[in-house]
Design a protein around this motif. Structure first.
Motif, short mmCIF file in Angstrom:
data_model
loop_
_atom_site.label_atom_id
_atom_site.label_comp_id
_atom_site.label_asym_id
_atom_site.label_seq_id
_atom_site.Cartn_x
_atom_site.Cartn_y
_atom_site.Cartn_z
N ILE B 2 0.85 -1.21 0.00
CA ILE B 2 0.00 0.00 0.00
C ILE B 2 0.88 1.25 0.00
N GLY B 3 1.98 1.18 0.79
CA GLY B 3 2.92 2.29 0.85
C GLY B 3 3.49 2.62 -0.52
N LEU B 4 3.84 1.58 -1.26
CA LEU B 4 4.40 1.77 -2.60
C LEU B 4 3.36 2.41 -3.53
N ILE B 5 2.12 1.91 -3.45
CA ILE B 5 1.05 2.45 -4.32
C ILE B 5 0.81 3.92 -4.00
N ILE B 6 0.75 4.24 -2.69
CA ILE B 6 0.52 5.65 -2.30
C ILE B 6 1.65 6.53 -2.83
N SER B 7 2.89 6.04 -2.65
CA SER B 7 4.06 6.82 -3.13
C SER B 7 3.95 7.08 -4.62
N LEU B 8 3.64 6.02 -5.37
CA LEU B 8 3.57 6.18 -6.83
C LEU B 8 2.42 7.09 -7.24
N LEU B 9 1.28 6.99 -6.52
CA LEU B 9 0.14 7.89 -6.82
C LEU B 9 0.51 9.35 -6.59
#
Lengths: 258, 193
Positions: B2-9
């Motif tokens: 989830i952290g990775l997805i948030i960062s990329l978003l």
């Protein structure tokens, strides 16, 4: 240090020196004092680290010390970009400040809540174990602040100008590369380390190039945004007055000719 | 993950806004310039007097004419009637949309200078404007595919929202009324002269 590493390191120092020297020549440090303080700090850190052995403890300590200082100064640069973009537009500035404060309290509130519950629902970071995660989270907040400033400027159709746009683009690019690099590094761990080691310095070198190009020209200090329509209105008033005068004169002409 | 997805978003959002601000640049305009105020006043007048009056909208989307034509006219005329009505309805919605956009741009040019601006009403107004522009676009698509008589109910709701936006813009303009009147009177005098 391999060839690419040396190129990135010395190239970065060269570009930083060029930006700083150019600012002395054009006096643009007066307009962007925080940005040039940031640049001077990064330059000092690059030169200091160059004199240390990369495998020593002193290097590691020095690296994290300078990193913390430059990240904090990065927030200062963001405040400077926001202030310079919206200084002539108090209404837009008010909305941007409101959104920035809302985001700040949202982030702090989320952190307090997650530490009280001993559970981080979005698992953004475990700072005590991963310093990378702390850097990534700080960069994410920087990215959000910059996005708010740009969104407000776009919404209110505020032109940034060459220097300010260059600052925002350079900083935005570096922050974006840093977030991607640290996020992937945190997720993939050691597998990603060789790429992350080169990715951030390359991104930083490109940002330095953007800053140098954008800030090369002399920055004109202005107190108000250019208002072409004020001049336009003024010209219209002058034209109307001239027309009225001509009308009045034409009425008097027969009298004058008598 | 989830952290990775948030960062990329977050990065995608930043890159989108960087690209948009590179693409869009605008010349700042003077607050309350006569040209701006007259333009906004004209847009408001077009909307309130020409495009939004209830009887006009009702007449355009009224089935009475269509039913009469369907009853008495030959097939070719019926087809032509429906096609013309559709064209007029789409053109009318486009015109309303343009005038609303004109008012919105006027509002933005004015409100960015006002320190006393209410953030709550600014956000509410932005929501009203954007939802209205979106509604107009959806209406155009609906009229294109389903004809002008299938969207009559939605048209009334949208026009009620448009009237609300007009009222808000009128209040904005009200703050600048003396200047607007002077500019208007000047124009009227020139026309009369």
């Amino acid at each position: 240090m391999d060839f690419l590493g040396k190129f990135l390191w010395y190239g970065g120092i060269g570009l930083e020196a060029a930006i700083l020297l150019r600012s002395l020549w054009t006096s643009s440090y007066l307009r962007f004092p925080i940005f040039y303080t940031y640049m001077a700090c990064v330059f000092a850190s690059s030169v200091t680290l160059l004199t240390l052995d990369p495998n020593s403890e002193a290097y590691a300590k020095s690296f994290w010390y300078w990193n913390a200082v430059t990240i904090l100064l990065g927030y200062g640069v963001l405040v400077e970009i926001m202030h310079r973009t919206l200084v002539d537009y108090p209404g837009a500035d008010r909305l941007a400040r409101f959104l920035a404060i809302a985001v700040f309290f949202g982030v702090v509130g989320g952190l307090l809540l997650s530490s009280a519950l001993h559970y981080n629902p979005v698992a953004i970071a475990n700072w005590t174990h991963h310093v990378n995660a702390l850097e990534r989270d700080l960069r994410i907040v920087q990215a959000v602040f910059l996005t708010i400033t740009l969104a407000v400027a776009i919404h209110y159709r505020i032109a940034l100008g060459r220097a300010l746009a260059g600052l925002a683009f350079g900083f935005g690019f570096y922050v974006a590369v840093s977030v991607v690099s640290t996020a992937l590094g945190y997720y993939y761990g050691k597998k990603f380390e060789p790429i992350a080691k080169e990715l951030q310095p390359i991104g930083y070198l490109i940002s330095l190039g953007i800053w140098l190009a954008a800030l090369w020209q002399t920055v004109k200090v202005r107190s108000k945004p250019p208002n072409p329509q004020v001049e336009d209105d003024y010209r219209r008033v002058v034209a109307m007055t001239r027309e009225k005068l001509r009308e009045v004169r034409s009425r008097f002409m027969p009298l004058e000719s008598r | 993950m989830i952290g990775l997805i948030i960062s990329l978003l977050v990065v995608v959002g930043l890159v989108v806004f960087l690209a948009l601000s590179a693409r869009r640049g605008s010349a700042p305009t003077a607050v309350g310039s006569a040209q701006d105020i007259v333009g906004a006043r004209e847009a408001l007048d077009h909307l309130q007097k020409g495009l939004l009056p209830a009887e006009f909208v009702e007449r355009m989307y009224d089935r009475g004419d269509a039913e009469y034509v369907m009853k008495v006219a030959p097939r070719e005329v019926q087809k032509q009637f429906i096609a013309e009505r559709k064209r007029i309805a789409i053109a009318w919605i486009e015109r309303v949309r343009e005038e609303i956009r004109g008012l919105w741009h006027f509002h933005l040019r004015e409100s960015r200078h006002h320190e006393a601006m209410s953030i709550r009403s600014e956000i509410a107004l932005a929501f009203d404007f954007y939802s209205l522009l979106l509604a107009c676009r959806i209406l155009q698509v609906a009229v294109r595919f389903r004809g002008p008589y299938s969207v009559a109910g939605v048209v009334h709701t949208t026009m009620a929202a448009a009237a609300r936006v007009c009222q808000a813009s009128e209040r904005s303009l009200g703050m600048l009324t003396p200047a607007a009147q002077i500019a208007h009177e000047g124009d009227d005098a020139r026309v009369a002269g």
